[in-house]
Design a protein around this motif. Structure first.
Motif, PDB file in Angstrom:
ATOM      1  N   UNK A   1      -5.906   3.596   4.119  1.00  0.00           N
ATOM      2  CA  UNK A   1      -4.734   4.424   3.842  1.00  0.00           C
ATOM      3  C   UNK A   1      -4.641   5.564   4.858  1.00  0.00           C
ATOM      4  N   UNK A   2      -5.768   6.241   5.087  1.00  0.00           N
ATOM      5  CA  UNK A   2      -5.796   7.344   6.057  1.00  0.00           C
ATOM      6  C   UNK A   2      -5.443   6.844   7.447  1.00  0.00           C
TER       7      UNK A   2
ATOM      8  N   UNK B   1      -2.299  14.260   0.299  1.00  0.00           N
ATOM      9  CA  UNK B   1      -2.227  13.075   1.158  1.00  0.00           C
ATOM     10  C   UNK B   1      -1.745  11.861   0.384  1.00  0.00           C
ATOM     11  N   UNK B   2      -2.005  11.830  -0.918  1.00  0.00           N
ATOM     12  CA  UNK B   2      -1.615  10.697  -1.757  1.00  0.00           C
ATOM     13  C   UNK B   2      -0.316  10.972  -2.495  1.00  0.00           C
TER      14      UNK B   2
ATOM     15  N   UNK C   1       0.816  -1.209   0.000  1.00  0.00           N
ATOM     16  CA  UNK C   1       0.000   0.000   0.000  1.00  0.00           C
ATOM     17  C   UNK C   1       0.854   1.265   0.000  1.00  0.00           C
ATOM     18  N   UNK C   2       2.088   1.173   0.529  1.00  0.00           N
ATOM     19  CA  UNK C   2       2.978   2.323   0.577  1.00  0.00           C
ATOM     20  C   UNK C   2       3.767   2.524  -0.713  1.00  0.00           C
ATOM     21  N   UNK C   3       3.598   1.608  -1.673  1.00  0.00           N
ATOM     22  CA  UNK C   3       4.322   1.742  -2.923  1.00  0.00           C
ATOM     23  C   UNK C   3       5.724   1.172  -2.866  1.00  0.00           C
TER      24      UNK C   3
ATOM     25  N   UNK D   1     -13.654   3.004  -1.375  1.00  0.00           N
ATOM     26  CA  UNK D   1     -13.751   3.744  -0.121  1.00  0.00           C
ATOM     27  C   UNK D   1     -12.942   3.065   0.972  1.00  0.00           C
ATOM     28  N   UNK D   2     -12.976   1.738   0.978  1.00  0.00           N
ATOM     29  CA  UNK D   2     -12.275   0.985   2.021  1.00  0.00           C
ATOM     30  C   UNK D   2     -10.774   1.202   1.960  1.00  0.00           C
ATOM     31  N   UNK D   3     -10.221   1.282   0.753  1.00  0.00           N
ATOM     32  CA  UNK D   3      -8.785   1.526   0.599  1.00  0.00           C
ATOM     33  C   UNK D   3      -8.433   2.903   1.157  1.00  0.00           C
TER      34      UNK D   3
END
Length: 466
Positions: free
Chosen positions: A440-441, A303-304, A19-21, A434-436
């Motif tokens: 992430x937040x 944020x992204x 998720x962090x790349x 939405x869940x991602x």
């Protein structure tokens, strides 16, 4: 199979993105690779990669053979492949909608469905540092960081060869001051071998080992894959030369930081969507609406595109980093810059200057496209909204004039607040689940909380003797 035979491949390495790349990987012996691998895939636990899935976290990774390259950093001949994550289902597996590579492809499909364009071309600029050494400690009795690079100005009294660079004066310096030319040239050669055409490389402004590599324009989803590979090559080639590389936004106090400016343009049936000789800076009304969408959503985008606490130590005045929400031609102080040198209609474009390479490139590029498409859909005119064009040096304005300008968020917490309040443009067309976004937040909030609790050496200097 021809590649495997021609290169005497012994292992197949599957590179998966968390998720962090960041790359994770799993490797199989070549004799275990077959046509069935392309449908059955390789199993992995998605929860360990940061994806909070409602389904069972057991997933399968399906390789994309178009991404296969011979890994230049493995002594044992190894074929490196990336691909997509799938939810195990019956009768057929289905894409994991939270997986970043699936999201960037969903964004491209959504773009085509809007009828605005069928191709987005992007060009990210990769700024990074090469250090001779680096170390850090975060312990109850020791909180420290140290780094060194021979040509840095702080070594002027000890560098026996006299090849040091004055503070902030390294832009395009030549040998003997450019100590890592061969290292960077090899990086570029390896990128070319990996199918990533390179425009150039050069020393950047920062005197303490800052450089840039710039690829050619490429399709968004392919450039997301290329971004991962470029970072992989930068890090591994640096180690080969006895250096350490970082794309961290602000590794050196008082020096220029590392951005990942993203140039972009749209095509439809091969024709440029952003070009118009009658528009401001030769950009079309559609291009201006795209800019409007980016500027409207820029706080939540941060944020992204800038998802680390360190990101916001780069986004400060005085270092050619953007701090103002606005657009202009040839102006590096605005968050959107229109390069005057892009004169051909097929090359007319603009760059978003706030992103940095701590982002997950798949999420970053997809979010940029979704914000721009929202601007086109809602005809958000940047000039009518007071975002420019600012054809002046925004750093030199008076305090009174600066107070009238809208600024970028000054912290990751503030950017996350904005993302919580403004993300409908990302979920349009089902592109970002939405869940991602919620997960992430949550992950980034925890990062902010943990880092805010750690005493800083500068706090000792300011408060110890009060």
């Amino acid at each position: 199979m021809n590649m495997i035979e021609a290169n005497d491949i012994k292992m197949i390495d599957f590179k998966i993105v968390d998720i962090n790349g960041q790359y994770r990987h799993v490797t199989i012996p070549v004799q275990q690779f077959s046509a069935d691998t392309l449908t059955s895939g390789i199993g992995f636990d998605a929860s360990n990669y940061g994806y909070a899935v409602v389904e069972k976290s057991d997933m399968v990774f399906i390789p994309d053979l178009d991404t296969a390259i011979v890994d230049p950093f493995c002594e044992i001949p190894t074929l490196s492949v990336t691909g997509n994550a799938m939810v195990i289902d019956y009768p057929e597996n289905r894409p994991l909608d939270q997986y970043p590579r699936n999201i960037v492809q969903a964004a491209e499909r959504y773009m085509k469905e809007t009828g605005v364009a069928d191709t987005m071309l992007i060009l990210p600029e990769f700024e990074f540092h090469l250090f001779d050494s680096v170390g850090w400690a975060v312990q109850p009795n020791s909180i420290s960081m140290s780094l060194d690079v021979s040509q840095a100005p702080w070594n002027s009294a000890v560098e026996g060869k006299g090849c040091v660079i004055p503070h902030q004066k390294a832009y395009h310096v030549a040998k003997p001051f450019d100590r890592t030319y061969e290292c960077r040239s090899e990086m570029c050669l390896e990128m070319e071998k990996a199918g990533i055409p390179i425009k150039y490389h050069h020393p950047e402004v920062g005197a303490s080992g800052q450089f840039e590599i710039e690829p050619m324009l490429g399709e968004m989803s392919k450039m997301a894959d290329a971004t991962m590979m470029i970072k992989y090559i930068i890090h591994n080639t640096a180690l080969k030369y006895g250096k350490t590389a970082t794309l961290m936004p602000k590794p050196v106090y008082g020096e220029a930081g590392n951005g990942m400016h993203v140039h972009m343009l749209l095509l439809k049936n091969g024709e440029p969507v952003f070009s118009d000789d009658n528009g401001y800076s030769h950009l079309s009304r559609t291009a201006h609406y795209f800019i409007g969408g980016l500027l409207k959503h820029i706080s939540s985008l941060c944020a992204i595109t800038n998802p680390s606490t360190n990101s916001f130590k780069r986004l400060v005045p005085g270092f050619e980093a953007p701090v103002t929400v606005g657009y202009a031609t040839s102006n590096r102080s605005a968050v959107i810059r229109i390069p005057a040198y892009a004169k051909k209609p097929t090359m007319r474009r603009f760059e978003l200057r706030n992103p940095d390479a701590t982002c997950n490139p798949y999420l970053c590029y997809a979010a940029i496209l979704m914000a721009g498409l929202d601007g086109i859909k809602n005809q958000i005119d940047p000039h009518e909204n007071g975002w420019g064009p600012y054809d002046v040096n925004l750093y030199s304005l008076s305090d009174e004039e600066k107070s009238k300008l809208q600024a970028l968020p000054t912290s990751l917490d503030a950017a996350l607040d904005a993302l919580e309040a403004d993300h409908d443009y990302l979920t349009a067309g089902g592109v970002f689940p939405e869940q991602l976004l919620q997960n992430f937040i949550s992950i980034k909030r925890q990062e902010c909380l943990e880092l805010s609790a750690i005493p800083h050496p500068a706090e000792f200097a300011r408060y110890y003797n009060l």
